[in-house]
Design an enzyme around this catalytic site. Structure first.
Site, short mmCIF file in Angstrom:
data_model
loop_
_atom_site.label_atom_id
_atom_site.label_comp_id
_atom_site.label_asym_id
_atom_site.label_seq_id
_atom_site.Cartn_x
_atom_site.Cartn_y
_atom_site.Cartn_z
CG HIS A 140 51.18 35.46 42.81
ND1 HIS A 140 50.74 36.12 41.55
CD2 HIS A 140 50.49 34.21 42.95
CE1 HIS A 140 49.79 35.15 40.97
NE2 HIS A 140 49.54 34.27 42.11
CD GLU A 141 51.82 31.61 45.02
OE1 GLU A 141 50.67 31.32 45.43
OE2 GLU A 141 52.34 31.71 44.22
CG HIS A 182 46.73 33.03 45.57
ND1 HIS A 182 45.52 32.72 44.83
CD2 HIS A 182 47.90 32.73 44.72
CE1 HIS A 182 45.85 32.53 43.63
NE2 HIS A 182 47.29 32.65 43.45
CB CYS A 199 47.81 32.69 38.75
SG CYS A 199 47.11 31.68 40.06
ZN LIG Z 1 48.42 32.55 41.91
#
Ligand SMILES: [Zn+2]
Length: 137
Positions: A127-128, A131, A86
């Protein structure tokens, strides 16, 4: 406008809130920042540029995808362990990911879309979205 990448763990640990059409400028900045880092970055969430809004961008081959308020509404199969890097942290971390996900989101015009994504694109979206939920991967 290209924005600076946030690496502050306290900020990145906070949950983002719902995006509105007023946040389209943030979406554009996120796209510009992703493009600026395209050599080593395949996706970004708005908190990585300091905006706690549920907005993500994915560098899909062809054209980048922008999603406002993305939600995974279905996963298929058993999850696998992925090793992910990341821009906001050093090194890599393990995460459980699904090969196939169905996502509800608002597109660049704030039109509702439901689409199925698989493999690498599905992994980036997961993954996003992590976040947006303040999960540090
Ligand atoms: Zn990331």
């Amino acid at each position: 406008m290209i924005r600076e990448i946030v690496k502050d763990k306290i900020l990145l640990s906070q949950k983002s809130i719902e995006a509105t059409p007023d946040d389209k400028d943030i979406g554009q900045d996120l796209l510009d920042t992703l493009n600026a880092h395209h050599e080593h970055c395949v996706g970004m969430a708005a908190n990585m540029i300091g905006e706690l809004k549920n907005i993500i961008v994915i560098a899909d081959p062809g054209a980048p995808i922008i999603m406002y308020n993305p939600q995974i509404i279905k996963t298929t199969g058993t999850p696998y362990t992925a090793l992910e890097g990341c821009l906001s942290h050093q090194g890599t971390k393990e995460a459980l990911r699904y090969h196939k996900i169905k996502v509800a989101y608002l597109d660049h015009e704030f039109k509702k879309k439901i689409k199925t994504f698989s493999d690498y694109t599905a992994q980036i979206i997961q993954h996003e979205i992590d976040h947006c939920n303040g999960i540090l991967i």
